[in-house]
Design an enzyme around this catalytic site. Structure first.
Site, mmCIF file in Angstrom:
data_model
loop_
_atom_site.group_PDB
_atom_site.id
_atom_site.type_symbol
_atom_site.label_atom_id
_atom_site.label_comp_id
_atom_site.label_asym_id
_atom_site.label_seq_id
_atom_site.Cartn_x
_atom_site.Cartn_y
_atom_site.Cartn_z
ATOM 1 N N SER A 96 2.651 6.548 0.973
ATOM 2 C CA SER A 96 3.523 6.783 2.108
ATOM 3 C C SER A 96 2.833 7.719 3.112
ATOM 4 C CB SER A 96 4.859 7.340 1.608
ATOM 5 O OG SER A 96 5.815 7.409 2.624
ATOM 6 N N HIS A 121 3.918 1.933 3.575
ATOM 7 C CA HIS A 121 5.187 1.220 3.733
ATOM 8 C C HIS A 121 5.881 1.740 4.982
ATOM 9 C CE1 HIS A 121 7.568 4.322 1.051
ATOM 10 N NE2 HIS A 121 6.978 4.881 2.060
#
Length: 195
Positions: A96, A121
């Site tokens: 992330s 993501h």
């Protein structure tokens, strides 16, 4: 968590303070998450080392599952603001926002260890669920969309990938090995293990 103390020339340092003397910073707070407290500490360390010597390299070691977008952006902006070159090294995971920070290191100085895992993501809302009036939820949704576009721009800038490819890849968790992260442009080299 117990932090070891190092005694050097009759002076005691906790291990992180000792490593800071060697211009080494670790990313993450509790459980490695990028949160407001850990971001404040990392930013202070970056600013201190840059003020001490803006031409010497800073080494940012990352083992993080990610965290808050706002906290991550504060670190990212500081990395781009200071003059000192920044080497980023992924040990374990850069998930992330950890992956964004990994990619944000100085070109040619972004690394991962061979067994590291990297994941990108889209930003998400986490916590106790969404509640409020429809207008409030729409405001939060619009902010989330803006964050998504902003992060896509940042990753496109640092990886050289097309923004639409990153958009498609990051619709869900997109995991990469160190070699795959190199091919993607998130890092420049996979470090060899000495043993």
């Amino acid at each position: 968590m117990i932090i070891p103390t190092i005694i050097e020339k009759n002076v005691g340092y906790d291990i992180f303070s000792r490593l800071l003397k060697d211009r080494i910073i670790f990313v993450g707070g509790r459980e490695g998450e990028v949160d407001t407290a850990s971001a404040t500490m990392i930013i202070a360390q970056l600013l201190y080392l840059d003020a001490e010597d803006s031409e010497r390299e800073i080494n940012l070691y990352i083992n993080s599952p990610g965290g808050l977008v706002t906290a991550g952006l504060a670190i990212y902006d500081t990395m781009q603001f200071i003059k000192a070159p920044i080497t980023t090294i992924c040990m374990g995971q850069a998930m992330s926002f950890g992956a964004v920070l990994l990619a944000a290191g100085s070109k040619g100085k972004r690394y991962a260890l061979p067994h590291a895992r990297i994941m990108i993501h889209q930003p998400l809302i986490w916590g106790g669920g969404i509640s409020g009036q429809v207008t409030d939820i729409e405001i939060e949704s619009n902010e989330l969309r803006k964050n998504k576009e902003h992060l896509l721009d940042i990753l496109a800038h640092h990886t050289g990938q097309d923004k639409e490819k990153i958009r498609q890849d990051s619709e869900r968790n997109y995991y990469m090995s160190a070699q795959e992260a190199k091919a993607y442009g998130l890092i420049d080299e996979v470090l060899d293990l000495k043993k």
